[in-house]
Scaffold this motif. Sequence first.
Motif, PDB file in Angstrom:
ATOM      1  N   GLY A  32       7.961 -12.799 -10.435  1.00  0.00           N
ATOM      2  CA  GLY A  32       7.451 -11.532  -9.932  1.00  0.00           C
ATOM      3  C   GLY A  32       8.510 -10.719  -9.212  1.00  0.00           C
ATOM      4  O   GLY A  32       8.329  -9.526  -8.970  1.00  0.00           O
ATOM      5  N   VAL A  33       9.627 -11.332  -8.869  1.00  0.00           N
ATOM      6  CA  VAL A  33      10.677 -10.625  -8.137  1.00  0.00           C
ATOM      7  C   VAL A  33      11.424  -9.699  -9.088  1.00  0.00           C
ATOM      8  O   VAL A  33      11.856 -10.115 -10.148  1.00  0.00           O
ATOM      9  CB  VAL A  33      11.667 -11.625  -7.508  1.00  0.00           C
ATOM     10  CG1 VAL A  33      12.851 -10.896  -6.914  1.00  0.00           C
ATOM     11  CG2 VAL A  33      10.968 -12.464  -6.468  1.00  0.00           C
TER      12      VAL A  33
ATOM     13  N   VAL B  72      19.282 -11.264 -17.291  1.00  0.00           N
ATOM     14  CA  VAL B  72      18.118 -10.372 -17.350  1.00  0.00           C
ATOM     15  C   VAL B  72      17.062 -10.964 -18.278  1.00  0.00           C
ATOM     16  O   VAL B  72      17.350 -11.358 -19.399  1.00  0.00           O
ATOM     17  CB  VAL B  72      18.546  -8.971 -17.867  1.00  0.00           C
ATOM     18  CG1 VAL B  72      17.333  -8.119 -18.184  1.00  0.00           C
ATOM     19  CG2 VAL B  72      19.417  -8.301 -16.819  1.00  0.00           C
ATOM     20  N   ARG B  73      15.843 -11.074 -17.747  1.00  0.00           N
ATOM     21  CA  ARG B  73      14.759 -11.607 -18.587  1.00  0.00           C
ATOM     22  C   ARG B  73      14.027 -10.463 -19.281  1.00  0.00           C
ATOM     23  O   ARG B  73      13.724 -10.534 -20.470  1.00  0.00           O
ATOM     24  CB  ARG B  73      13.777 -12.398 -17.712  1.00  0.00           C
ATOM     25  CG  ARG B  73      12.651 -13.046 -18.474  1.00  0.00           C
ATOM     26  CD  ARG B  73      11.965 -14.103 -17.621  1.00  0.00           C
ATOM     27  NE  ARG B  73      11.477 -13.564 -16.358  1.00  0.00           N
ATOM     28  CZ  ARG B  73      10.272 -12.985 -16.213  1.00  0.00           C
ATOM     29  NH1 ARG B  73       9.459 -12.879 -17.239  1.00  0.00           N
ATOM     30  NH2 ARG B  73       9.902 -12.517 -15.036  1.00  0.00           N
TER      31      ARG B  73
ATOM     32  N   GLN C 237      12.535  -1.326 -14.021  1.00  0.00           N
ATOM     33  CA  GLN C 237      12.139  -2.546 -13.310  1.00  0.00           C
ATOM     34  C   GLN C 237      12.804  -3.711 -14.046  1.00  0.00           C
ATOM     35  O   GLN C 237      12.524  -3.951 -15.215  1.00  0.00           O
ATOM     36  CB  GLN C 237      10.624  -2.744 -13.382  1.00  0.00           C
ATOM     37  CG  GLN C 237       9.808  -1.680 -12.689  1.00  0.00           C
ATOM     38  CD  GLN C 237       9.620  -1.990 -11.210  1.00  0.00           C
ATOM     39  OE1 GLN C 237       9.872  -3.113 -10.790  1.00  0.00           O
ATOM     40  NE2 GLN C 237       9.231  -0.993 -10.429  1.00  0.00           N
ATOM     41  N   ILE C 238      13.683  -4.417 -13.327  1.00  0.00           N
ATOM     42  CA  ILE C 238      14.398  -5.510 -13.996  1.00  0.00           C
ATOM     43  C   ILE C 238      13.905  -6.856 -13.454  1.00  0.00           C
ATOM     44  O   ILE C 238      13.912  -7.083 -12.242  1.00  0.00           O
ATOM     45  CB  ILE C 238      15.918  -5.398 -13.767  1.00  0.00           C
ATOM     46  CG1 ILE C 238      16.402  -4.029 -14.257  1.00  0.00           C
ATOM     47  CG2 ILE C 238      16.665  -6.520 -14.501  1.00  0.00           C
ATOM     48  CD1 ILE C 238      17.855  -3.761 -13.972  1.00  0.00           C
ATOM     49  N   TYR C 239      13.460  -7.692 -14.381  1.00  0.00           N
ATOM     50  CA  TYR C 239      13.040  -9.057 -13.990  1.00  0.00           C
ATOM     51  C   TYR C 239      14.125 -10.037 -14.426  1.00  0.00           C
ATOM     52  O   TYR C 239      14.668  -9.917 -15.526  1.00  0.00           O
ATOM     53  CB  TYR C 239      11.707  -9.417 -14.652  1.00  0.00           C
ATOM     54  CG  TYR C 239      10.579  -8.516 -14.214  1.00  0.00           C
ATOM     55  CD1 TYR C 239       9.837  -8.824 -13.074  1.00  0.00           C
ATOM     56  CD2 TYR C 239      10.269  -7.365 -14.931  1.00  0.00           C
ATOM     57  CE1 TYR C 239       8.815  -8.000 -12.664  1.00  0.00           C
ATOM     58  CE2 TYR C 239       9.248  -6.531 -14.521  1.00  0.00           C
ATOM     59  CZ  TYR C 239       8.516  -6.847 -13.389  1.00  0.00           C
ATOM     60  OH  TYR C 239       7.510  -6.023 -12.974  1.00  0.00           O
ATOM     61  N   LEU C 240      14.406 -10.993 -13.539  1.00  0.00           N
ATOM     62  CA  LEU C 240      15.511 -11.913 -13.823  1.00  0.00           C
ATOM     63  C   LEU C 240      15.024 -13.277 -14.305  1.00  0.00           C
ATOM     64  O   LEU C 240      13.915 -13.693 -13.991  1.00  0.00           O
ATOM     65  CB  LEU C 240      16.341 -12.123 -12.547  1.00  0.00           C
ATOM     66  CG  LEU C 240      17.168 -10.906 -12.161  1.00  0.00           C
ATOM     67  CD1 LEU C 240      16.804 -10.447 -10.786  1.00  0.00           C
ATOM     68  CD2 LEU C 240      18.642 -11.239 -12.260  1.00  0.00           C
TER      69      LEU C 240
ATOM     70  N   ALA D 289      24.759 -10.543  -7.876  1.00  0.00           N
ATOM     71  CA  ALA D 289      25.805 -10.155  -8.828  1.00  0.00           C
ATOM     72  C   ALA D 289      25.336  -8.990  -9.685  1.00  0.00           C
ATOM     73  O   ALA D 289      26.078  -8.026  -9.933  1.00  0.00           O
ATOM     74  CB  ALA D 289      26.177 -11.352  -9.705  1.00  0.00           C
ATOM     75  N   LEU D 290      24.079  -9.089 -10.109  1.00  0.00           N
ATOM     76  CA  LEU D 290      23.538  -8.039 -10.977  1.00  0.00           C
ATOM     77  C   LEU D 290      23.462  -6.710 -10.214  1.00  0.00           C
ATOM     78  O   LEU D 290      23.835  -5.658 -10.738  1.00  0.00           O
ATOM     79  CB  LEU D 290      22.147  -8.448 -11.476  1.00  0.00           C
ATOM     80  CG  LEU D 290      21.510  -7.445 -12.441  1.00  0.00           C
ATOM     81  CD1 LEU D 290      22.221  -7.482 -13.785  1.00  0.00           C
ATOM     82  CD2 LEU D 290      20.027  -7.729 -12.612  1.00  0.00           C
TER      83      LEU D 290
END
Lengths: 299, 246
Positions: free
Chosen positions: A58-59, A88-89, A127-130, A138-139
């Motif tokens: 969720g982060v 990146v997921r 919105q980027i989910y990892l 780093a990202l």
Amino acid sequence: MRISSFFYTLGQGIKNLGRNKWYTLASIATIGACLFLFGIFYSIVTNFQHVVKTAEEGVSVTVFFNEGVTEEQILAVKSELEKNRPEVREIEYVSADAAWEGFKEEYLGEYADGFTENPLADSANLQIYLKDVSMQPALVTYIESIDVVREVNRSEVTANTLSGLNKLIAYVSAGIIIILLLVSIFLISNTVTMGIAVRKDEINIMKYIGATDFFVRAPFVVEGILIGMIGSAIPLIIVYFVYTHAITYVASKFTMLSSLLNFLPVEVVYKELLPISLAIGIGIGFLGSFATVRKHLHV
Amino acid sequence: MERGYRKKRLNRQIPEDEIITLENVTKSYSSGAPALNGVNLHIKRGEFVFIVGDSGSGKSTLIKLLLRELTPTEGEITVLGYNLKRIKHRKIPKFRRNLGIVFQDFRLLKDRNVYENVAFAQRIVQTPTREIKRNVPSILATVNLAGKYKNKINQLSGGEQQRVALARALVNKPTILLADEPTGNLDPNNSWEIMKLMEQINENGTTVIVVTHNREIVNAMKKRVITMKKGVIIEDEEEGMYIDED
């Protein structure tokens, strides 16, 4: 080996369980107790990791862009990140209109009618989910260096806590599992030695009569495997019921936590716990009997 | 020296009916005097031999060497054509199947009945079940225990237990029967019964070797007697007598 000898060996292995009742019970209890603790512990750890993982998923990192940056440019950044950043997921594009809709729904409700145009015109974002929260810093540094980016919002504290917690759980679980295994190996080698001492005469007679090493060993190994199987089956059954009851109990007593504590169904836990426990039980039973008989073969 | 030994061994052809040959056999343990010292012994097929001597005379060591529980420090032992000094570990079971062994303390499996104890010996050499069901009752009849095949071992007298042990030793039809003090724990009547059975077995062609302390039996049976003392054979006589220790 003859078929009749095979069945004899199997039968002797089974009968041996009854002939040495106390030894059998002691061994089953030892393996059972260790695997029971293992099962309980494993269930807790997998659930913890599951909770942590769900929270991690969720982060997200939210990327806002400079005024006047077009949708095409944002989408170009999106596909570039998807292609070059393995951590990146998933990336979700939220257009300015969608952002406004979301905001309206969440905070304004019917009062939003007074706005004629989108006050969040420049709030199109990504919105980027990892995959792995620990890669977040780093990202973020990388994204901040892209010239069209205005701002990167992140939840640093959550990310650090979660990845730290995850590591802690991994270390603690490895430590406890190693201790449990050492204790069980120690206890089992003692019980097997005890059992062999009782049967030393029998092994001796077999050797005098002209039994091959294999034939001497086989019934003991069958016995060891059976003890291992029973010793792992009993705690598996107990843990199954304890687990199902525990999760329904916790879920009903602490309803407010239910959104946070997302328990795994017992089937998911057992998909791994069942083969691991059986393998440990049978493995210990096999190795314990095999190695201990070996010492007595040179007559 | 080593070469000389070998030459001697090769020169001497073992006669065909000689099934046990010991040549200059010495067995020493790490400390003290050797348990056996340069023993020469030849036993032919079908013989009945008593081995007598005090404790410490080397009898037990001799038995252990014949069973290949021990290997000689020096010299050669050949039993039924197997060189026991050179035999490979995995060939030992096959060798031992030619021997039947009876101990002073019977060494029966107390948690099993008479039938199971005898069948045990056949199971170990992987005899088919069909044959076991035929052989075991017949051998139990030979030792006069046909009626007690279902009894547990601790329900039997000492003499009966030794007969079960004898049946177990014989059921695999050994060429050699080795008995280590078989009457040591028995009263005179039972001792005689066991010895009569052994004699009967011997008459049917099995070579019998009995280690014993029982003077009356040795003197009455008029068999070959080998007397040992301090690791050497001091007397070896056909129709011999038990020699008194001075």
